[in-house]
Design a protein around this motif. Sequence first.
Motif, PDB file in Angstrom:
ATOM      1  N   SER A  59      -0.460   3.037  18.931  1.00  0.00           N
ATOM      2  CA  SER A  59      -1.852   1.995  18.411  1.00  0.00           C
ATOM      3  C   SER A  59      -1.778   0.534  17.918  1.00  0.00           C
ATOM      4  O   SER A  59      -0.751   0.048  17.845  1.00  0.00           O
ATOM      5  CB  SER A  59      -2.475   3.135  17.444  1.00  0.00           C
ATOM      6  N   ASP A  60      -2.838  -0.554  17.937  1.00  0.00           N
ATOM      7  CA  ASP A  60      -2.424  -1.717  17.577  1.00  0.00           C
ATOM      8  C   ASP A  60      -2.542  -1.755  16.077  1.00  0.00           C
ATOM      9  O   ASP A  60      -3.005  -0.204  15.362  1.00  0.00           O
ATOM     10  CB  ASP A  60      -3.551  -2.151  17.737  1.00  0.00           C
ATOM     11  N   GLY A  61      -2.206  -2.619  15.364  1.00  0.00           N
ATOM     12  CA  GLY A  61      -2.274  -2.944  13.766  1.00  0.00           C
ATOM     13  C   GLY A  61      -0.533  -2.999  13.011  1.00  0.00           C
ATOM     14  O   GLY A  61      -0.846  -2.834  12.131  1.00  0.00           O
ATOM     15  N   THR A  72       5.957  -3.408  14.171  1.00  0.00           N
ATOM     16  CA  THR A  72       7.884  -2.944  14.736  1.00  0.00           C
ATOM     17  C   THR A  72       7.128  -1.817  15.982  1.00  0.00           C
ATOM     18  O   THR A  72       5.873  -2.042  15.727  1.00  0.00           O
ATOM     19  CB  THR A  72       7.599  -1.933  13.199  1.00  0.00           C
ATOM     20  N   PRO A  73       8.248  -2.130  16.721  1.00  0.00           N
ATOM     21  CA  PRO A  73       8.137  -0.436  17.522  1.00  0.00           C
ATOM     22  C   PRO A  73       7.733   0.844  17.002  1.00  0.00           C
ATOM     23  O   PRO A  73       6.496   1.829  17.905  1.00  0.00           O
ATOM     24  CB  PRO A  73       9.477  -0.333  17.762  1.00  0.00           C
ATOM     25  N   PHE A  74       7.427   1.440  15.644  1.00  0.00           N
ATOM     26  CA  PHE A  74       7.550   2.764  15.075  1.00  0.00           C
ATOM     27  C   PHE A  74       6.599   1.961  14.288  1.00  0.00           C
ATOM     28  O   PHE A  74       6.263   1.293  13.373  1.00  0.00           O
ATOM     29  CB  PHE A  74       9.099   3.107  14.440  1.00  0.00           C
ATOM     30  N   CYS A  75       6.430   2.858  13.787  1.00  0.00           N
ATOM     31  CA  CYS A  75       5.328   3.252  13.088  1.00  0.00           C
ATOM     32  C   CYS A  75       5.104   4.451  11.408  1.00  0.00           C
ATOM     33  O   CYS A  75       4.924   4.347  10.658  1.00  0.00           O
ATOM     34  CB  CYS A  75       3.707   3.740  13.301  1.00  0.00           C
ATOM     35  N   GLY A  76       6.308   3.729  11.311  1.00  0.00           N
ATOM     36  CA  GLY A  76       6.817   4.849  10.449  1.00  0.00           C
ATOM     37  C   GLY A  76       8.334   6.025  10.715  1.00  0.00           C
ATOM     38  O   GLY A  76       9.350   5.545  11.265  1.00  0.00           O
ATOM     39  N   HIS A 123       3.079   3.779   8.561  1.00  0.00           N
ATOM     40  CA  HIS A 123       2.366   2.538   7.946  1.00  0.00           C
ATOM     41  C   HIS A 123       0.900   2.484   8.072  1.00  0.00           C
ATOM     42  O   HIS A 123      -0.314   3.615   8.579  1.00  0.00           O
ATOM     43  CB  HIS A 123       2.158   1.604   9.126  1.00  0.00           C
ATOM     44  N   PRO A 124       0.214   2.068   6.811  1.00  0.00           N
ATOM     45  CA  PRO A 124      -1.072   2.376   6.192  1.00  0.00           C
ATOM     46  C   PRO A 124      -2.102   2.456   7.323  1.00  0.00           C
ATOM     47  O   PRO A 124      -3.294   3.215   7.668  1.00  0.00           O
ATOM     48  CB  PRO A 124      -1.439   1.162   5.611  1.00  0.00           C
ATOM     49  N   THR A 125      -1.627   2.055   8.542  1.00  0.00           N
ATOM     50  CA  THR A 125      -2.988   1.612  10.069  1.00  0.00           C
ATOM     51  C   THR A 125      -2.733   3.153  10.629  1.00  0.00           C
ATOM     52  O   THR A 125      -3.578   3.167  11.568  1.00  0.00           O
ATOM     53  CB  THR A 125      -2.304   0.513  11.227  1.00  0.00           C
ATOM     54  N   VAL A 126      -2.145   3.591  10.596  1.00  0.00           N
ATOM     55  CA  VAL A 126      -1.643   5.190  11.107  1.00  0.00           C
ATOM     56  C   VAL A 126      -2.299   6.344  10.461  1.00  0.00           C
ATOM     57  O   VAL A 126      -1.863   7.401  10.547  1.00  0.00           O
ATOM     58  CB  VAL A 126      -0.586   5.763  11.621  1.00  0.00           C
ATOM     59  N   LYS A 179       0.993  -1.299  -0.200  1.00  0.00           N
ATOM     60  CA  LYS A 179      -0.168  -0.053  -0.156  1.00  0.00           C
ATOM     61  C   LYS A 179       0.729   1.453  -0.532  1.00  0.00           C
ATOM     62  O   LYS A 179       0.483   2.068  -0.474  1.00  0.00           O
ATOM     63  CB  LYS A 179      -0.648  -0.223   1.066  1.00  0.00           C
ATOM     64  N   MET A 180       2.015   1.403   0.859  1.00  0.00           N
ATOM     65  CA  MET A 180       2.645   2.204   0.770  1.00  0.00           C
ATOM     66  C   MET A 180       3.675   2.650  -0.567  1.00  0.00           C
ATOM     67  O   MET A 180       3.818   4.119  -1.049  1.00  0.00           O
ATOM     68  CB  MET A 180       3.850   2.318   1.791  1.00  0.00           C
ATOM     69  N   CYS A 181       4.070   1.686  -1.610  1.00  0.00           N
ATOM     70  CA  CYS A 181       5.090   1.277  -2.369  1.00  0.00           C
ATOM     71  C   CYS A 181       4.095   1.331  -3.726  1.00  0.00           C
ATOM     72  O   CYS A 181       4.805   2.477  -5.388  1.00  0.00           O
ATOM     73  CB  CYS A 181       5.396   0.169  -2.967  1.00  0.00           C
ATOM     74  N   LYS A 182       2.563   1.174  -3.754  1.00  0.00           N
ATOM     75  CA  LYS A 182       1.770   1.360  -5.271  1.00  0.00           C
ATOM     76  C   LYS A 182       1.979   2.692  -5.593  1.00  0.00           C
ATOM     77  O   LYS A 182       1.775   3.228  -6.837  1.00  0.00           O
ATOM     78  CB  LYS A 182      -0.177   1.271  -4.635  1.00  0.00           C
ATOM     79  N   PRO A 183       2.012   4.101  -4.802  1.00  0.00           N
ATOM     80  CA  PRO A 183       1.932   5.471  -5.369  1.00  0.00           C
ATOM     81  C   PRO A 183       3.057   6.073  -6.457  1.00  0.00           C
ATOM     82  O   PRO A 183       2.778   5.993  -6.923  1.00  0.00           O
ATOM     83  CB  PRO A 183       1.686   7.376  -4.108  1.00  0.00           C
ATOM     84  N   LEU A 184       3.779   5.369  -6.121  1.00  0.00           N
ATOM     85  CA  LEU A 184       5.498   5.412  -6.321  1.00  0.00           C
ATOM     86  C   LEU A 184       5.609   4.501  -7.499  1.00  0.00           C
ATOM     87  O   LEU A 184       6.787   4.159  -7.655  1.00  0.00           O
ATOM     88  CB  LEU A 184       6.518   5.457  -5.792  1.00  0.00           C
ATOM     89  N   ASN A 185       4.423   3.024  -7.097  1.00  0.00           N
ATOM     90  CA  ASN A 185       5.092   2.141  -8.256  1.00  0.00           C
ATOM     91  C   ASN A 185       5.847   1.748  -8.897  1.00  0.00           C
ATOM     92  O   ASN A 185       6.863   1.131  -9.585  1.00  0.00           O
ATOM     93  CB  ASN A 185       5.009   2.596  -9.802  1.00  0.00           C
ATOM     94  N   ILE A 186       6.667   1.245  -7.481  1.00  0.00           N
ATOM     95  CA  ILE A 186       8.041   0.647  -6.608  1.00  0.00           C
ATOM     96  C   ILE A 186       7.368  -0.657  -6.121  1.00  0.00           C
ATOM     97  O   ILE A 186       6.600  -0.069  -5.807  1.00  0.00           O
ATOM     98  CB  ILE A 186       8.935   1.440  -6.103  1.00  0.00           C
TER      99      ILE A 186
END
Length: 218
Positions: A97-99, A102-106, A126-129, A54-61
């Motif tokens: 938050s949950d979801g 990793t310890p970090f969200c981005g 991360h898409p959950t945040v 989901k994170m990479c899709k907009p950049l087509n990578i």
Amino acid sequence: MKFTDKIELGNSVEYKNRFPNVIKTDRLTLKGPINNHVKLQEMFDFHTGEHAQKMCKPLNIKPYKTVEDARQKYEKYVSEWKDGSAAYYAIFENDRSDGYQTPFCGFAFGDFNWDNQKAYIGIWLHPTVWGNSYSAERAEALLEMIYNSPVGTGIEVVEVFFEPSNEKSESAVEKYINKLGGEFRGLDKNKINLKGRESPMDMKVYQITRDNYHNSKD
């Protein structure tokens, strides 16, 4: 402040840091350099799986395929922190938050072109945040670091850019760009060339100048 009531810049002499090792806002804590707070395996895990798609899709990578892919970026970010050309931070929620695993969200980052007196700021979340206005809070924190502390002395323009069809990024940027003194500067053809793509990418570019940023605080 526009999106947070506080911005606290930490300090560290490790690596003769140009950048603060901690930046705290109401809801987020940014920590760097990443090798002090993020394991290589954790960086790989963040950039793989369905959320990474989901994170990479907009950049087509493509997401990372191997730990070695992550290692190359990891070592690059550590090296750039040391030489003062870029600051790459792990983003931690103050109230986790949950979801995400990793310890970090981005990650939040600033790339600095000192010769041209320009910086570029960006973010991976991360898409959950998504949808929490974390992008705006992080942008205000990095701009405060650049324009209201000795860190960014010499930088006169900060850029934000994204792929033209990325509606989520456009929505996130438009939430904060005007409030922080920025403006849309247009479409920049062939602005960046990302690994894994066959051709350079066009980008919508927004800029926030030092003067306009300070005027937005009045």
